[in-house]
Design a protein around this motif. Sequence first.
Motif, PDB file in Angstrom:
ATOM      1  N   ASP A  94       0.824  -1.204   0.000  1.00 35.29           N
ATOM      2  CA  ASP A  94       0.000   0.000   0.000  1.00 35.29           C
ATOM      3  C   ASP A  94       0.858   1.254   0.000  1.00 35.29           C
ATOM      4  O   ASP A  94       0.480   2.270  -0.588  1.00 35.29           O
ATOM      5  CB  ASP A  94      -0.925   0.018   1.225  1.00 35.29           C
ATOM      6  N   ARG A  95       2.019   1.159   0.648  1.00 33.99           N
ATOM      7  CA  ARG A  95       2.850   2.356   0.784  1.00 33.99           C
ATOM      8  C   ARG A  95       4.293   1.968   1.078  1.00 33.99           C
ATOM      9  O   ARG A  95       4.572   0.991   1.772  1.00 33.99           O
ATOM     10  CB  ARG A  95       2.321   3.246   1.908  1.00 33.99           C
ATOM     11  N   LEU A  96       5.216   2.731   0.529  1.00 35.21           N
ATOM     12  CA  LEU A  96       6.625   2.637   0.878  1.00 35.21           C
ATOM     13  C   LEU A  96       6.977   3.898   1.663  1.00 35.21           C
ATOM     14  O   LEU A  96       6.738   5.015   1.186  1.00 35.21           O
ATOM     15  CB  LEU A  96       7.503   2.549  -0.367  1.00 35.21           C
ATOM     16  N   GLN A  97       7.527   3.711   2.837  1.00 35.98           N
ATOM     17  CA  GLN A  97       7.926   4.896   3.600  1.00 35.98           C
ATOM     18  C   GLN A  97       9.053   5.633   2.892  1.00 35.98           C
ATOM     19  O   GLN A  97       9.096   6.854   2.871  1.00 35.98           O
ATOM     20  CB  GLN A  97       8.366   4.490   5.009  1.00 35.98           C
ATOM     21  N   ASN A  98       9.975   4.875   2.290  1.00 35.61           N
ATOM     22  CA  ASN A  98      11.076   5.495   1.566  1.00 35.61           C
ATOM     23  C   ASN A  98      11.671   4.499   0.574  1.00 35.61           C
ATOM     24  O   ASN A  98      11.452   3.287   0.673  1.00 35.61           O
ATOM     25  CB  ASN A  98      12.157   6.015   2.518  1.00 35.61           C
ATOM     26  N   VAL A  99      12.397   5.031  -0.383  1.00 36.59           N
ATOM     27  CA  VAL A  99      13.066   4.204  -1.393  1.00 36.59           C
ATOM     28  C   VAL A  99      14.392   4.867  -1.723  1.00 36.59           C
ATOM     29  O   VAL A  99      14.499   6.097  -1.744  1.00 36.59           O
ATOM     30  CB  VAL A  99      12.189   4.042  -2.661  1.00 36.59           C
ATOM     31  N   LEU A 100      15.428   4.051  -1.975  1.00 38.34           N
ATOM     32  CA  LEU A 100      16.769   4.554  -2.265  1.00 38.34           C
ATOM     33  C   LEU A 100      17.303   3.953  -3.554  1.00 38.34           C
ATOM     34  O   LEU A 100      17.183   2.752  -3.791  1.00 38.34           O
ATOM     35  CB  LEU A 100      17.726   4.189  -1.117  1.00 38.34           C
ATOM     36  N   ASP A 101      17.901   4.821  -4.380  1.00 41.40           N
ATOM     37  CA  ASP A 101      18.731   4.381  -5.504  1.00 41.40           C
ATOM     38  C   ASP A 101      20.073   5.074  -5.319  1.00 41.40           C
ATOM     39  O   ASP A 101      20.181   6.291  -5.469  1.00 41.40           O
ATOM     40  CB  ASP A 101      18.097   4.764  -6.844  1.00 41.40           C
ATOM     41  N   PHE A 102      21.118   4.311  -4.968  1.00 34.59           N
ATOM     42  CA  PHE A 102      22.410   4.906  -4.623  1.00 34.59           C
ATOM     43  C   PHE A 102      23.295   5.157  -5.843  1.00 34.59           C
ATOM     44  O   PHE A 102      24.426   5.622  -5.686  1.00 34.59           O
ATOM     45  CB  PHE A 102      23.145   4.010  -3.612  1.00 34.59           C
ATOM     46  N   ALA A 103      22.802   4.857  -7.032  1.00 31.76           N
ATOM     47  CA  ALA A 103      23.502   5.190  -8.284  1.00 31.76           C
ATOM     48  C   ALA A 103      22.425   5.605  -9.270  1.00 31.76           C
ATOM     49  O   ALA A 103      22.196   4.959 -10.283  1.00 31.76           O
ATOM     50  CB  ALA A 103      24.305   3.995  -8.789  1.00 31.76           C
ATOM     51  N   ASP A 121       1.153   9.353  -4.271  1.00 28.11           N
ATOM     52  CA  ASP A 121       1.154   9.460  -2.812  1.00 28.11           C
ATOM     53  C   ASP A 121       1.595   8.157  -2.135  1.00 28.11           C
ATOM     54  O   ASP A 121       1.429   7.996  -0.922  1.00 28.11           O
ATOM     55  CB  ASP A 121      -0.253   9.832  -2.314  1.00 28.11           C
ATOM     56  N   GLY A 122       2.171   7.249  -2.913  1.00 28.30           N
ATOM     57  CA  GLY A 122       2.497   5.927  -2.376  1.00 28.30           C
ATOM     58  C   GLY A 122       3.872   5.817  -1.751  1.00 28.30           C
ATOM     59  O   GLY A 122       4.218   4.782  -1.190  1.00 28.30           O
ATOM     60  N   ILE A 123       4.686   6.866  -1.862  1.00 25.20           N
ATOM     61  CA  ILE A 123       6.034   6.849  -1.288  1.00 25.20           C
ATOM     62  C   ILE A 123       6.196   8.066  -0.389  1.00 25.20           C
ATOM     63  O   ILE A 123       5.908   9.200  -0.799  1.00 25.20           O
ATOM     64  CB  ILE A 123       7.119   6.866  -2.374  1.00 25.20           C
ATOM     65  N   GLY A 124       6.673   7.835   0.833  1.00 17.53           N
ATOM     66  CA  GLY A 124       6.875   8.949   1.751  1.00 17.53           C
ATOM     67  C   GLY A 124       8.018   9.848   1.316  1.00 17.53           C
ATOM     68  O   GLY A 124       7.883  11.071   1.263  1.00 17.53           O
ATOM     69  N   MET A 125       9.183   9.252   0.971  1.00  8.96           N
ATOM     70  CA  MET A 125      10.352  10.042   0.594  1.00  8.96           C
ATOM     71  C   MET A 125      11.208   9.262  -0.388  1.00  8.96           C
ATOM     72  O   MET A 125      11.433   8.050  -0.227  1.00  8.96           O
ATOM     73  CB  MET A 125      11.173  10.378   1.847  1.00  8.96           C
ATOM     74  N   ILE A 126      11.683   9.951  -1.398  1.00 14.91           N
ATOM     75  CA  ILE A 126      12.545   9.369  -2.429  1.00 14.91           C
ATOM     76  C   ILE A 126      13.966   9.863  -2.194  1.00 14.91           C
ATOM     77  O   ILE A 126      14.201  11.065  -2.061  1.00 14.91           O
ATOM     78  CB  ILE A 126      12.073   9.771  -3.835  1.00 14.91           C
ATOM     79  N   TYR A 127      14.913   8.929  -2.157  1.00 16.73           N
ATOM     80  CA  TYR A 127      16.325   9.270  -1.972  1.00 16.73           C
ATOM     81  C   TYR A 127      17.145   8.745  -3.141  1.00 16.73           C
ATOM     82  O   TYR A 127      16.968   7.601  -3.577  1.00 16.73           O
ATOM     83  CB  TYR A 127      16.871   8.660  -0.686  1.00 16.73           C
ATOM     84  N   ILE A 156      18.171  14.258  -3.600  1.00 20.19           N
ATOM     85  CA  ILE A 156      19.213  13.683  -4.441  1.00 20.19           C
ATOM     86  C   ILE A 156      20.536  14.254  -3.956  1.00 20.19           C
ATOM     87  O   ILE A 156      20.701  15.465  -3.861  1.00 20.19           O
ATOM     88  CB  ILE A 156      19.012  14.018  -5.934  1.00 20.19           C
ATOM     89  N   PHE A 157      21.469  13.368  -3.617  1.00 18.38           N
ATOM     90  CA  PHE A 157      22.760  13.801  -3.080  1.00 18.38           C
ATOM     91  C   PHE A 157      23.850  13.609  -4.122  1.00 18.38           C
ATOM     92  O   PHE A 157      23.910  12.576  -4.797  1.00 18.38           O
ATOM     93  CB  PHE A 157      23.101  13.003  -1.822  1.00 18.38           C
ATOM     94  N   HIS A 158      24.717  14.623  -4.234  1.00 19.61           N
ATOM     95  CA  HIS A 158      25.839  14.548  -5.168  1.00 19.61           C
ATOM     96  C   HIS A 158      27.064  14.057  -4.403  1.00 19.61           C
ATOM     97  O   HIS A 158      27.607  14.769  -3.559  1.00 19.61           O
ATOM     98  CB  HIS A 158      26.107  15.930  -5.774  1.00 19.61           C
ATOM     99  N   GLY A 159      27.487  12.830  -4.673  1.00 18.83           N
ATOM    100  CA  GLY A 159      28.654  12.306  -3.976  1.00 18.83           C
ATOM    101  C   GLY A 159      28.946  10.868  -4.346  1.00 18.83           C
ATOM    102  O   GLY A 159      28.200  10.224  -5.095  1.00 18.83           O
ATOM    103  N   ASP A 160      30.051  10.367  -3.807  1.00 18.80           N
ATOM    104  CA  ASP A 160      30.550   9.033  -4.121  1.00 18.80           C
ATOM    105  C   ASP A 160      29.916   8.003  -3.196  1.00 18.80           C
ATOM    106  O   ASP A 160      30.080   8.062  -1.978  1.00 18.80           O
ATOM    107  CB  ASP A 160      32.074   9.018  -3.971  1.00 18.80           C
ATOM    108  N   THR A 161      29.217   7.048  -3.768  1.00 13.07           N
ATOM    109  CA  THR A 161      28.552   6.005  -2.985  1.00 13.07           C
ATOM    110  C   THR A 161      29.554   5.103  -2.282  1.00 13.07           C
ATOM    111  O   THR A 161      29.387   4.754  -1.108  1.00 13.07           O
ATOM    112  CB  THR A 161      27.661   5.151  -3.904  1.00 13.07           C
TER     113      THR A 161
END
Length: 533
Positions: free
Chosen positions: A229-238, A255-261, A289-294
């Motif tokens: 029903d919902r994702l609190q957050n999701v991450l794609d590190f590349a 409205d299905g995702i609280g925060m996208i990273y 979206i963060f600019h940096g080396d994973t």
Amino acid sequence: MTEQAQKQLGATLWAIADELRGSMNADDFRDYMLAFLFLRYLSDTYEATAREELGADWPEAAPGLTPLQAWYEANPDDVPEFEKLLRRRLHYVIHPDYLWSHIAELARTQSDDLLETLRKGFRHIEEESFENSFRGLFSEINLSSDKLGKNERQRNLLTCKVITRLAEELAAFSTDTDTLGDAYEYLIGQFAAGSGKKAGEFYTPQQISAILSGIVTLDSQDPATGKRDRLQNVLDFACGSGSLLLNVRRRMGPDGIGMIYGQEKNVTTYNLARMNMLLHGVSDGAFTIFHGDTLTNDWDMLRETNPAKVPHFDAVVANPPFSYRWDPAGDLATDVRFKNYGLAPRSAADFAFLLHGFHFLKQDGVMAIILPHGVLFRSGVEARIRKKLLEDGHIDTIIGLPPNLFFSTGIPVCILVLKKCRKPDDVLFINAAEHFEKGKRQNRLLDEHINKIIETYQFRREEERFSRRVSMQEIADNEYNLNISRYISTAEPEAEVDLAAVHADLVAAEEKIKAATAKHNAFLAELGLSPLP
């Protein structure tokens, strides 16, 4: 807008790019085209909302002024409260001097002020428009570049021409969020097609994104129950241009995702991702979206020393650079991400990327990552990492994909699905390598192929020559080698031979030969010739 119209809009925009970029490299011209498209989206949304708020007070355009410019001039005391209202609704404001309608008019009249107005407008959007900082959003858009022309006038004229064409063509299409978002994605894909290996830095083909997003949005504990029903957050590190994250959002709904990273090392691609989020209607407070080396983990949010404050994610998706050379030096050996498994070899950071994402996965989360097939069977430290992940029960599914799906490489790749807490004591192998439509430049996965993969994962189905659940004991017996061909044979079975039927055919053939020979010898005898033996 229909799919046909969306394709037509994308094709129209690409034709403009192809016609007007001249001798400029496609990668460079991409940044200008996408920045202008982004400005058009922000402006249209802002002006439409402003018109709705002003209602009957919306003025007619005055000589040399757009309607909103005219209202600002006539109502200076009301501007602060008006912008406060717009900021509540849209999360951003743009001064009328920098909106697309004014920029397009400057371009149409070939005003010498166009370039300087654009420069000021880009700075305004970066520094003042949004509540969150978007500094550097247009850092790769050099309006003083010699690539646009040898002098300021030539650069101004080319920019006028590009914006005028864009304004004329876009006027014939609906410019709602989905439409321009799709056009943006189409252009990214087209530029990726012309960028060769560089495309891997910013673009994951939509068909592969659809598989990953379909997997991570299913219920992690019991995928057969359906979508979460919902994702609190999701991450794609590349995250590249952000298309994979947006595919997850498309699956979950706005409205299905609280925060996208997202995280991205390449500054140009980092800016593409931020624009892509905003252009698809993701508010500035709903993504980071963060600019940096994973690999060095230089994102302070993830380096928090208090474990209770370190964010973990419901879903992790990624398409990191394949077999990327890195430097596993310094204190990385004791890094919390790697210390339980070991460091990936210098020649291939595939497992370093995997372990990074896996570390930040929630206990009930799902991770889906695209990697080269080598991670399934390479020896040395990679074999030790693979063995421990298997023994700990974290590798859930392995999906082999067809070759030549990417613009950047023709090699076949696989998707690894990982979970921290899972029920089955087996690994599901899916061999989808032969299920695709062949194309001239890239092969394609059709909807039927994508759906079959997702449904096979969802219900852990077994199908001859396609999917199989393999016990941990069998994997251990194979020394933790996960090469898909060890567990799923794609060889066509040989047809059974009916010996009695074959014998009968041979007898019949011999009788025919005898009859033919007798007839032939009769003719020879009539001619006085010797018969055949």
